[in-house]
Design a protein around this motif. Sequence first.
Motif, PDB file in Angstrom:
ATOM      1  N   ALA A  44       0.829  -1.211   0.000  1.00 29.13           N
ATOM      2  CA  ALA A  44       0.000   0.000   0.000  1.00 29.13           C
ATOM      3  C   ALA A  44       0.864   1.261   0.000  1.00 29.13           C
ATOM      4  O   ALA A  44       0.584   2.214  -0.741  1.00 29.13           O
ATOM      5  N   VAL A  45       1.930   1.287   0.809  1.00 29.33           N
ATOM      6  CA  VAL A  45       2.771   2.495   0.834  1.00 29.33           C
ATOM      7  C   VAL A  45       3.513   2.660  -0.489  1.00 29.33           C
ATOM      8  O   VAL A  45       3.768   3.794  -0.929  1.00 29.33           O
ATOM      9  N   GLU A  46       3.847   1.561  -1.135  1.00 29.85           N
ATOM     10  CA  GLU A  46       4.505   1.656  -2.446  1.00 29.85           C
ATOM     11  C   GLU A  46       3.573   2.301  -3.467  1.00 29.85           C
ATOM     12  O   GLU A  46       3.994   3.105  -4.300  1.00 29.85           O
ATOM     13  N   VAL A  47       2.280   1.955  -3.394  1.00 26.87           N
ATOM     14  CA  VAL A  47       1.296   2.580  -4.291  1.00 26.87           C
ATOM     15  C   VAL A  47       1.140   4.057  -3.951  1.00 26.87           C
ATOM     16  O   VAL A  47       1.114   4.917  -4.840  1.00 26.87           O
ATOM     17  N   LEU A  48       1.058   4.373  -2.669  1.00 26.79           N
ATOM     18  CA  LEU A  48       0.891   5.763  -2.234  1.00 26.79           C
ATOM     19  C   LEU A  48       2.070   6.634  -2.688  1.00 26.79           C
ATOM     20  O   LEU A  48       1.903   7.816  -2.960  1.00 26.79           O
ATOM     21  N   ALA A 103      -0.693   9.993   4.787  1.00 25.11           N
ATOM     22  CA  ALA A 103      -0.666   8.586   5.188  1.00 25.11           C
ATOM     23  C   ALA A 103       0.769   8.073   5.283  1.00 25.11           C
ATOM     24  O   ALA A 103       1.141   7.360   6.226  1.00 25.11           O
ATOM     25  N   LEU A 104       1.599   8.442   4.303  1.00 29.46           N
ATOM     26  CA  LEU A 104       2.998   8.028   4.319  1.00 29.46           C
ATOM     27  C   LEU A 104       3.715   8.604   5.539  1.00 29.46           C
ATOM     28  O   LEU A 104       4.553   7.942   6.163  1.00 29.46           O
ATOM     29  N   ARG A 105       3.405   9.830   5.891  1.00 32.01           N
ATOM     30  CA  ARG A 105       4.002  10.448   7.072  1.00 32.01           C
ATOM     31  C   ARG A 105       3.669   9.632   8.331  1.00 32.01           C
ATOM     32  O   ARG A 105       4.545   9.314   9.136  1.00 32.01           O
ATOM     33  N   ALA A 141       9.445   4.956  -0.289  1.00 30.77           N
ATOM     34  CA  ALA A 141       8.338   5.492  -1.100  1.00 30.77           C
ATOM     35  C   ALA A 141       8.315   7.015  -1.057  1.00 30.77           C
ATOM     36  O   ALA A 141       7.996   7.667  -2.059  1.00 30.77           O
ATOM     37  N   LEU A 142       8.657   7.597   0.082  1.00 30.22           N
ATOM     38  CA  LEU A 142       8.634   9.054   0.229  1.00 30.22           C
ATOM     39  C   LEU A 142       9.601   9.741  -0.731  1.00 30.22           C
ATOM     40  O   LEU A 142       9.344  10.854  -1.191  1.00 30.22           O
ATOM     41  N   VAL A 143      10.727   9.098  -1.026  1.00 27.97           N
ATOM     42  CA  VAL A 143      11.716   9.688  -1.925  1.00 27.97           C
ATOM     43  C   VAL A 143      11.106   9.932  -3.311  1.00 27.97           C
ATOM     44  O   VAL A 143      11.507  10.855  -4.026  1.00 27.97           O
ATOM     45  N   LYS A 144      10.105   9.120  -3.673  1.00 24.71           N
ATOM     46  CA  LYS A 144       9.489   9.242  -4.998  1.00 24.71           C
ATOM     47  C   LYS A 144       8.427  10.343  -5.052  1.00 24.71           C
ATOM     48  O   LYS A 144       7.951  10.689  -6.135  1.00 24.71           O
ATOM     49  N   VAL A 145       8.059  10.878  -3.874  1.00 23.93           N
ATOM     50  CA  VAL A 145       6.983  11.870  -3.818  1.00 23.93           C
ATOM     51  C   VAL A 145       7.545  13.269  -4.059  1.00 23.93           C
ATOM     52  O   VAL A 145       8.463  13.706  -3.363  1.00 23.93           O
ATOM     53  N   ASP A 146       7.007  13.951  -5.035  1.00 20.24           N
ATOM     54  CA  ASP A 146       7.469  15.295  -5.367  1.00 20.24           C
ATOM     55  C   ASP A 146       6.704  16.310  -4.526  1.00 20.24           C
ATOM     56  O   ASP A 146       5.709  16.894  -4.965  1.00 20.24           O
ATOM     57  N   GLU A 197      20.122   7.814   4.138  1.00 20.80           N
ATOM     58  CA  GLU A 197      20.331   7.359   2.761  1.00 20.80           C
ATOM     59  C   GLU A 197      19.288   7.960   1.824  1.00 20.80           C
ATOM     60  O   GLU A 197      19.599   8.325   0.678  1.00 20.80           O
ATOM     61  N   ALA A 198      18.056   8.067   2.318  1.00 17.04           N
ATOM     62  CA  ALA A 198      16.990   8.654   1.494  1.00 17.04           C
ATOM     63  C   ALA A 198      17.272  10.129   1.212  1.00 17.04           C
ATOM     64  O   ALA A 198      17.040  10.608   0.094  1.00 17.04           O
ATOM     65  N   LEU A 199      17.779  10.848   2.196  1.00 15.92           N
ATOM     66  CA  LEU A 199      18.114  12.256   1.982  1.00 15.92           C
ATOM     67  C   LEU A 199      19.233  12.397   0.954  1.00 15.92           C
ATOM     68  O   LEU A 199      19.249  13.352   0.171  1.00 15.92           O
ATOM     69  N   GLY A 200      20.165  11.465   0.956  1.00  9.50           N
ATOM     70  CA  GLY A 200      21.208  11.474  -0.060  1.00  9.50           C
ATOM     71  C   GLY A 200      20.631  11.287  -1.447  1.00  9.50           C
ATOM     72  O   GLY A 200      21.011  11.985  -2.398  1.00  9.50           O
ATOM     73  N   ARG A 201      19.702  10.345  -1.585  1.00 15.71           N
ATOM     74  CA  ARG A 201      19.067  10.112  -2.891  1.00 15.71           C
ATOM     75  C   ARG A 201      18.236  11.313  -3.313  1.00 15.71           C
ATOM     76  O   ARG A 201      18.133  11.636  -4.496  1.00 15.71           O
TER      77      ARG A 201
END
Length: 340
Positions: A162-166, A177-179, A197-202, A227-231
């Motif tokens: 579900a989070v991957e879809v979100l 929801a992700l938060r 998943a959050l990294v993909k959210v603009d 690591e996500a902040l680096g990406r």
Amino acid sequence: DIEVRSNAIGIMGKIGDSYWIDALRDALWDPEVRIRTEALNSLESIGGIRAIDSIYLALRDESHEVVEQSIKILGRMCPDKIITPLRKFLINKQLSYSSFEVLLDSSDPVAIEYLDKTLKSTDMHERRQLLKTLTKAEPLVAAWYISEMAQSDKDRDIRIEAVEVLGGMKNEKALEALRKVAMLDKDSFVRISTIQALVKVDNPDVLEILTSLLSDKEREIRVEAAEALGRLGKPDSVDALIFALSDGDLRVKVSAAKALGEIGDTKVIDTLSGLLRDQHPDIRDSAAKALAQLQTPQAIEYLKAALQDNDRLIRWSAAETLGKIAKGIRESKEVLKAKT
């Protein structure tokens, strides 16, 4: 010849004369799925009661593709009249992306009741199928129900799905929801998947969520957030990552140093150079690699100094990164020379 038949059927639709409806109705019994779907498209182009009645026949087709196409067309041509047969699909658990979407778009109570009931189902397969179906629904409606699944489903795998879809949705409900899942889920794997998943959210709010997770009590979450902040590569996260370098956990410090190198903000050169004197070789190694990514004269000088490090691994890492920089410079000069 299938190509000839398909083209002929397409021409009938372009002409738009009801004269061709009987021929197109006959084409709905053709053994080729392509011909049957093409006939449906032409019937839609012609329009009218007779065309609609013909398209209804395709709801009983053995091909899922043909049934889906007929539902989409009927949903566009006569959404009110299609509700009753589509309800039967749901009641008989013949779940269809298109039928579900049409019912949701019409706010049909049968579809809403089915959603609420399936969310509470003890059958994991049913809930997973619901999630898959919701990805085809209207985004705001889908976001509400998928958010519920991400936060409340009893199965970890479904919450992760579900989070991957979100992560692919662009609305505030999905982000909120992700938060919540990233902050509050009791399962580390779910939280890590949510961070990814959050990294993909603009959305600018993602930065605030990820930086706050650098202070999480769980080490794995702090590592993943760094690591996500680096990406993500946003300079606004540099100060938070510098603070994370004081984390008591080695892996968090290494991930923060790596992220600073990926972001590439030159104001961290002095901070990274200081890490070249850290007592732990993994920290010194990550700092050397981060400096190499910056490739400024000052960073290169610090790397040259690291060639005198007491640790063989650090000397080797500094030499390797300097070699890569030198190779890149040579290649760039060769390209420029060739162009001139």
